[in-house]
Scaffold this active site. Structure first.
Site, PDB file in Angstrom:
ATOM      1  N   HIS A 110      69.552  55.397  -8.838  1.00 12.35           N
ATOM      2  CA  HIS A 110      69.434  56.720  -8.981  1.00 12.35           C
ATOM      3  C   HIS A 110      71.031  57.716  -8.632  1.00 12.35           C
ATOM      4  O   HIS A 110      70.892  59.302  -8.147  1.00 12.35           O
ATOM      5  CB  HIS A 110      68.065  57.689  -9.341  1.00 12.35           C
ATOM      6  CG  HIS A 110      66.919  56.963  -9.474  1.00 12.35           C
ATOM      7  ND1 HIS A 110      66.552  57.406 -10.321  1.00 12.35           N
ATOM      8  CD2 HIS A 110      66.598  55.586  -9.002  1.00 12.35           C
ATOM      9  CE1 HIS A 110      65.970  57.089 -10.989  1.00 12.35           C
ATOM     10  NE2 HIS A 110      65.503  55.504 -10.185  1.00 12.35           N
ATOM     11  N   LYS A 138      65.201  73.337  -8.978  1.00 16.37           N
ATOM     12  CA  LYS A 138      65.846  72.199  -8.984  1.00 16.37           C
ATOM     13  C   LYS A 138      65.595  71.677  -7.514  1.00 16.37           C
ATOM     14  O   LYS A 138      65.628  73.294  -6.656  1.00 16.37           O
ATOM     15  CB  LYS A 138      66.449  71.325  -9.803  1.00 16.37           C
ATOM     16  CG  LYS A 138      67.709  71.996  -9.547  1.00 16.37           C
ATOM     17  CD  LYS A 138      69.004  71.362 -10.316  1.00 16.37           C
ATOM     18  CE  LYS A 138      69.237  72.534 -12.038  1.00 16.37           C
ATOM     19  NZ  LYS A 138      69.476  70.951 -12.946  1.00 16.37           N
ATOM     20  N   ARG A 139      64.983  71.289  -6.871  1.00 15.28           N
ATOM     21  CA  ARG A 139      65.462  71.035  -5.722  1.00 15.28           C
ATOM     22  C   ARG A 139      67.049  71.366  -5.062  1.00 15.28           C
ATOM     23  O   ARG A 139      67.718  71.808  -5.989  1.00 15.28           O
ATOM     24  CB  ARG A 139      65.536  69.543  -4.861  1.00 15.28           C
ATOM     25  CG  ARG A 139      64.228  68.575  -4.883  1.00 15.28           C
ATOM     26  CD  ARG A 139      63.293  69.466  -3.920  1.00 15.28           C
ATOM     27  NE  ARG A 139      63.794  69.255  -3.149  1.00 15.28           N
ATOM     28  CZ  ARG A 139      63.218  68.050  -2.266  1.00 15.28           C
ATOM     29  NH1 ARG A 139      61.609  67.709  -3.025  1.00 15.28           N
ATOM     30  NH2 ARG A 139      63.062  67.837  -0.967  1.00 15.28           N
ATOM     31  N   LYS A 162      73.855  70.246  -6.045  1.00 17.28           N
ATOM     32  CA  LYS A 162      73.175  71.038  -7.715  1.00 17.28           C
ATOM     33  C   LYS A 162      73.615  72.332  -7.786  1.00 17.28           C
ATOM     34  O   LYS A 162      73.886  73.106  -8.810  1.00 17.28           O
ATOM     35  CB  LYS A 162      71.629  71.123  -7.269  1.00 17.28           C
ATOM     36  CG  LYS A 162      71.227  69.843  -7.505  1.00 17.28           C
ATOM     37  CD  LYS A 162      69.740  69.793  -7.428  1.00 17.28           C
ATOM     38  CE  LYS A 162      69.392  68.680  -6.972  1.00 17.28           C
ATOM     39  NZ  LYS A 162      69.299  67.244  -8.875  1.00 17.28           N
ATOM     40  N   THR A 180      66.987  65.629 -15.528  1.00 13.51           N
ATOM     41  CA  THR A 180      66.124  65.433 -16.809  1.00 13.51           C
ATOM     42  C   THR A 180      65.600  66.824 -17.129  1.00 13.51           C
ATOM     43  O   THR A 180      64.892  66.627 -18.252  1.00 13.51           O
ATOM     44  CB  THR A 180      64.409  64.431 -16.252  1.00 13.51           C
ATOM     45  OG1 THR A 180      64.627  64.959 -15.079  1.00 13.51           O
ATOM     46  CG2 THR A 180      65.312  63.208 -16.035  1.00 13.51           C
ATOM     47  N   LYS A 226      63.915  68.715 -20.501  1.00 15.10           N
ATOM     48  CA  LYS A 226      63.297  69.668 -20.769  1.00 15.10           C
ATOM     49  C   LYS A 226      63.239  70.635 -21.106  1.00 15.10           C
ATOM     50  O   LYS A 226      62.770  71.067 -22.278  1.00 15.10           O
ATOM     51  CB  LYS A 226      62.769  69.841 -20.017  1.00 15.10           C
ATOM     52  CG  LYS A 226      61.817  68.126 -19.341  1.00 15.10           C
ATOM     53  CD  LYS A 226      61.584  68.571 -17.447  1.00 15.10           C
ATOM     54  CE  LYS A 226      61.226  66.639 -17.339  1.00 15.10           C
ATOM     55  NZ  LYS A 226      61.048  66.974 -15.866  1.00 15.10           N
TER      56      LYS A 226
END
Ligand code: NBY
Length: 841
Positions: free
Chosen positions: A374, A567-568, A573, A678, A682
C-alpha cells in the site's frame, strides 16, 4: 461429531428454530422484547440509546440465523476459502448497513415510528467501530462487504482492540487525543470462549535428535498468552450470505495466571502478568504510513498471526486432507506487511509441529499467500531489528534466516556474477543493528504481489521492488486497483441520490453491478432529472451545514462552493498546499474592491483528519488550519466569500455526512506518493468534482470519467526526482505568490508566527520535499478555473452526472472478483437454493 443433536430428534429442533422477523409488527415485537428482557427497561424508561440497543439486537438475531446457515453451507460445500489478514478493519457503524443489506430498513423505520422514535436518531446512537487508521483499514471493510455480497467463502482475521483510533478534539487550535473506549455495549460481537489459541513469546530453541534419529526442534519455556475469538457477522447485500470477521482478544492463559503465585501472596505480580497479557490487544497503533519498531507492536503482529494460522490449520485438519492439498483449500491475503509473520508461522507449523520436510512445507506456504503493498514511502516500509525478533521469537528468526539462505542461494545460481544483487535482495539489511525487511520476506513467501492502483503497481516494480522483478520476472507482480462498496458509500450515505438513480435506470441492480450506472448517460440532458440531481446535492450540503452549525457553532452558506479535504493529515497528502491556497485566496479578497468581490464565487473550505499523535509537523498543519479559520471566519471584509472549517474527529460515520456534500474535493498528494486513494472514488460517486494531482487512482478516474470532468494540476511523478534534485543543486527559488503567503503568516496574521516556522522553513530552507512550491501556481490557477466552471451550474451538473455514470469500475466488487480470479483462485458459492427457500417461507 458428538455435539450434534441425534438424527431422530432434529424435527423438534427444526420446528422451533427461529426464522427472523420480516414485518413491521414482528420487528416491533422483537425490539420491545429485547428492550424489556435483554436490557431490563420498560416503556417508562426507554431513551434513544435503549431503542438503538433493542433495534440492534433484533437485527442481530436476524443476521445470526443467516450467519449460522452460511457457515454450515460453506463447511458442507468444502470449497477453497479466502482469509483476509488485516491489523485494521475500519467498519464504522453496523446497524444502518445491516438494515439495508437485509432489505428491512423501511420496516424498521415504520416500526420505530410506532414506538415513538425517528430512525435517524436511533442509528446515530451507535459508536463507530474504528479499528483502523485510514484508507488501508477502510479498504479491508469494503472488501468484507463485497466478499459477502458476492457470496465468497471468506473470513477476515484481525485484532479486537479495546481502544480504536483515538477521538480527536481541537483545543485552542491544537489536536488533543482522547481514548476511544468502544466496547461498553457492542451487540455485533460474539465472544467464543471455546475458540482459543495459546500463543508463545520469548523462550529458547532446543534442537536435538530423537530416538528414531529424527531432527526435532522445540521452542520452549516461553511466556504463554491466550487468544480468544470474538466473531462479528458481516452481511452481504441482498443475499443470504453472512460471512465472519474473527477478532482476537488477549488474556493471560489460565496456566499463566498463576494460582500458586496468587496463593503464596504474590497477588500483585500475578495481576501484573495478567495485565501484561491483556495489553497486547489493548490499543490500535495510531500511525498511518509510519513504522516505529515498538516491541508491543511486534507482539500484536505475532499474537494475531499465530492465533489466525492455528485456527486456519485446525479447520483444514478437520477435513482430513493431505497437506499437499492445503493451498487448494486455503488462500491467505496479507493486507500490507503487518501480517508477514504468518508466512513464517505457517512454515514453523508445517516443519516443526507437523513434521513436513522444509521444501515440501515451503511449496505449500508460497502457494498459499498473496501480499498487497500500500505504499512506496520509505518511512512506511516495515523493518524489525534482528535482536528484537531474536528475543521475542527465537525460532522465527532461525526460520527467517533459513528462508533467506535458500532464497539467496537460488538467486546466486541464476545471477552468479551479480554480488551486489544478493545484498540488495537479502531479507536481512546489514545495518547496525541488523534489520529484517518485512516487505522482502512477504514477496519471497507469496505467489503474487499487488499494488493498489496502476501507477502505484508500476512504481513498485521500477523502484522499491525492482530487483525482485529481475529475480522472479514481471508476472509475480500485478495490479488490482482499489474500489469502494457502493452499498455504504452511495446507497447508505446518499439514499436520495441512490433512489433517483434507481428511478432512472429501473431498479437498484446497480448496487450489485455498478457498471449499470452507465445507463444514466442518456439522461444528462433531461432537465427535470438535472434539477432533481442538483436539489439532492443541495440538500446534502444543507445537512453538512447543519452539522457544522451544531458541532462548530457557526453557520456556513449552503449555496457556496463546498471544497472538502478529509483524510489523515500527512505532509505527502499536502493539506499545507490547500491551506496556503486558502490564505492566498483570503489575501486576494482583502485586496479587492467591493465591486470585484461581488463577482467571486463564495467558498467553504472544509478540512478534516487526524494527525498521528507523535507527528509534530502534521499537528502544526492542523493548528494553522484552525488559526486561519479563526481569523477568516470573523473578518467582515470576507463575509460569506470564504469560510474555513476544521471538522473534528473525522471518521467513517462523519464521512457518510461529508462525502455526499462536496462540490469539489481535494486529492492533491505529491505525484507518486499516494498509492491509490479511495475517498477520491467516494466523492465522485456522490456527484462531486475532484481537484487532484496525477497520482494514485486519480489517473484511472480521469481515464474513466474523461479529462473534461476533473481538475488536474501539478507536476508528474516522473519529474519529481529531478525537481527535488534541483531544489538543492539548481538555481531554485520559492514561488513568489507562496512567498507572499509566508509573509502574511510571518506578520502574525494568524497568531504566533513562530508556531508555523517549521512549515515554512521545510519549504524555503529544507528542500521542499513534497514540492508544495513547485505545484503552487498550477494549484491556484486550477482553483480559479473551478470558480469559473462553478458559475455555469448547468454545465457543472452535466459533468457531475456524466462522472457518476462512468464510475462503475471503482466498486470493490470488481476488485474482489479480480483478486478471486487472479490471486486466490476461488469461486463464489451458489446460494440460489437458499434464496428460493427463503422466498417460499
Ligand atoms: O491504503 C493507504 C494508502 O495511503 C492509500 O493510498 C490507499 O488507497 C489505501 C488503500 O490501499 N494506506 C494506509 O492507509 N496505510 C495505513 O493506514 C497504515 C497504517 C499503519 C501502518 C502503515 C500504514 N503501520 O506501519 O503501522
Amino acid at each position: 461429531v458428538e455435539s450434534s443433536i441425534p438424527e431422530h430428534m432434529r424435527e423438534a429442533w427444526k420446528k422451533f428454530s427461529p426464522k427472523g422477523f420480516t414485518t413491521k409488527d414482528e420487528f416491533e415485537s422483537e425490539a420491545v422484547k429485547h428492550i424489556e428482557t435483554t436490557l431490563a427497561r420498560s416503556l417508562f424508561n426507554c431513551d434513544e440509546l435503549a431503542a438503538y440497543s433493542g433495534t440492534a439486537l433484533a437485527f442481530r438475531d436476524r443476521l445470526i440465523i443467516d450467519w449460522n446457515k452460511t457457515q454450515q453451507r460453506q463447511s458442507f460445500a468444502d470449497q477453497k476459502r479466502l482469509y483476509y489478514l488485516s491489523l485494521e478493519f475500519l467498519m464504522g457503524r453496523a446497524l444502518d448497513n445491516a438494515m439495508l443489506n437485509v432489505g428491512l430498513k423501511n420496516v424498521a423505520k415504520d416500526g420505530l415510528a410506532d414506538l415513538g422514535f425517528r430512525i435517524e436518531d436511533i442509528i446515530a446512537q451507535e459508536h463507530d467501530a474504528a479499528l483502523g487508521n485510514g484508507g488501508l483499514g477502510r479498504l479491508a471493510a469494503c472488501f468484507l462487504d463485497s466478499m459477502a455480497t458476492l457470496n465468497y467463502a471468506a473470513w477476515g482475521y484481525g485484532l479486537r482492540y479495546r481502544y480504536g483510533i483515538f477521538k480527536q478534539e481541537i483545543q485552542d487550535g491544537y489536536q488533543v487525543e482522547i481514548p476511544d473506549y468502544w466496547l461498553d455495549f457492542n451487540p455485533w460481537e460474539f465472544p467464543r470462549h471455546d475458540v482459543s489459541v495459546d500463543v508463545q513469546f520469548y523462550g529458547w530453541v532446543n534442537k536435538y535428535t530423537n530416538d528414531e534419529g529424527k531432527q526435532i526442534v522445540s521452542w520452549q519455556d516461553g511466556e504463554i498468552v491466550t487468544a480468544t475469538a470474538y466473531d462479528v457477522p458481516v452481511p452481504g447485500y441482498g443475499t443470504p450470505t453472512v460471512n465472519n470477521l474473527r477478532l482476537w482478544s488477549s488474556k493471560a492463559s489460565s496456566g499463566e495466571f498463576d494460582f500458586a503465585k496468587f496463593n503464596s501472596g504474590e497477588y500483585e505480580s500475578a495481576v501484573a502478568d495478567e495485565q501484561r497479557a491483556e495489553t497486547i490487544s489493548a490499543v490500535l497503533y495510531p500511525n498511518d504510513n509510519l513504522e516505529r519498531g515498538k516491541e508491543l507492536r511486534l507482539k500484536q503482529q505475532y499474537f494475531w498471526c499465530a492465533a489466525s494460522l492455528h485456527d486456519i490449520v485446525r479447520r483444514f485438519k478437520k477435513s482430513k486432507r493431505k497437506w499437499s492439498e492445503f493451498s487448494d483449500q486455503v488462500a491467505i491475503q496479507l493486507n500490507d506487511t503487518h501480517p508477514t509473520l504468518a508466512i513464517v508461522e505457517l512454515q514453523r507449523i508445517l516443519v516443526d509441529m507437523e513434521g513436513l520436510g522444509w521444501d515440501e512445507a515451503w511449496t505449500i506456504v508460497t502457494s498459499t499467500f498473496g501480499y498487497t503493498n500500500h505504499t512506496v514511502l520509505p518511512e512506511a516500509l516495515e523493518k524489525w531489528s534482528v535482536p528484537l525478533i531474536q528475543n521475542l521469537l527465537p525460532r522465527h528468526l532461525q526460520i527467517i534466516y533459513e528462508i533467506n539462505l535458500q532464497f539467496l542461494q537460488s538467486v546466486e545460481k541464476r545471477f552468479p556474477k551479480d554480488r551486489d544483487l544478493l545484498g540488495r535482495v537479502s531479507i536481512i539489511e546489514e545495518s547496525q543493528p541488523k534489520m529484517v525487511r518485512m516487505a522482502y520476506l512477504a514477496i519471497i513467501g507469496s505467489h503474487k504481489v499487488n499494488g493498489v492502483a496502476e501507477l502505484h503497481s508500476d512504481l513498485i516494480k521500477t523502484t522499491i521492488f525492482k530487483d525482485f522483478v529481475k529475480v522472479y520476472g514481471p508476472d509475480k507482480f500485478t495490479n488490482v486497483t482499489n474500489g469502494i462498496t457502493p452499498r455504504r458509500w452511495l446507497h447508505q450515505a446518499n439514499p436520495r441520490l441512490s433512489e433517483l438513480i434507481a428511478s432512472k435506470i429501473g431498479s437498484y441492480e446497480f448496487l450489485k453491478d455498478l457498471t449499470l450506472l452507465n445507463k444514466l448517460e442518456p439522461f444528462v440532458d433531461d432537465k427535470e432529472f438535472k434539477k432533481e440531481w442538483a436539489e439532492i446535492k443541495y440538500a446534502n450540503k444543507v445537512r453538512l451545514a447543519q452539522h457544522i452549525q451544531t458541532t462548530k457553532g457557526y453557520s456556513v452558506n449552503p449555496k457556496a462552493l463546498f471544497d472538502i479535504q478529509v483524510k489523515r493529515i500527512h505532509e505527502y497528502k499536502r493539506q499545507q498546499l490547500n491551506i496556503f491556497g486558502v490564505i492566498h485566496r483570503y489575501m486576494a479578497i482583502k485586496s479587492m474592491s467591493p465591486e470585484e468581490r461581488k463577482k467571486l464565487v463564495p467558498r467553504v473550505s472544509v478540512f478534516g483528519g487526524k494527525a498521528a499523535p507523535g507527528y509534530w509537523m502534521a499537528k502544526t498543519i492542523i493548528h494553522l488550519i484552525n488559526k486561519v479559520g479563526e481569523v477568516v471566519n470573523k473578518d467582515p471584509d470576507v463575509g460569506d466569500l470564504l469560510k474555513v472549517v476544521f471538522l473534528e474527529d473525522y471518521n467513517v460515520s462523519k464521512a457518510e455526512i461529508i462525502v455526499p456534500a462536496s462540490d469539489i474535493s481535494e486529492h492533491i498528494s505529491t505525484a507518486g506518493t499516494e498509492a491509490s486513494g479511495t475517498s477520491n472514488m467516494k466523492f465522485v460517486l456522490n456527484g462531486g468534482m475532484i481537484i487532484g494531482t496525477l497520482d494514485g487512482a486519480n489517473i484511472e478516474i480521469t481515464r474513466e470519467i474523461g479529462e473534461q470532468n476533473i481538475f488536474l494540476f501539478g507536476n508528474l511523478s516522473e519529474d519529481v526526482e529531478d525537481l527535488r534534485h534541483h531544489h538543492f543543486y539548481g538555481d531554485y527559488k520559492v514561488n513568489p505568490e507562496l512567498v507572499k503567503v509566508f509573509d502574511c503568516i510571518k506578520k502574525g496574521t494568524f497568531g504566533d508566527e513562530g508556531a508555523f516556522g517549521a512549515l515554512i522553513s521545510g519549504i524555503v530552507e529544507h528542500g521542499d520535499y513534497y514540492l508544495v512550491s513547485d505545484d503552487f501556481n498550477s494549484y491556484c490557477q486550477t482553483q480559479d478555473l473551478i470558480d469559473e466552471a462553478y458559475k455555469d451550474q448547468d454545465a457543472w451538473v452535466t459533468k457531475s452526472i456524466t462522472s457518476v455514470a462512468r464510475m462503475g469500475f471503482f466498486t470493490s466488487d470488481r476488485c474482489i472478483n479480480e483478486y478471486a480470479d487472479t490471486i486466490w483462485n476461488i469461486e463464489p458459492l451458489d446460494v440460489a437454493e437458499e434464496k428460493e427457500v427463503r422466498a417460499r417461507t
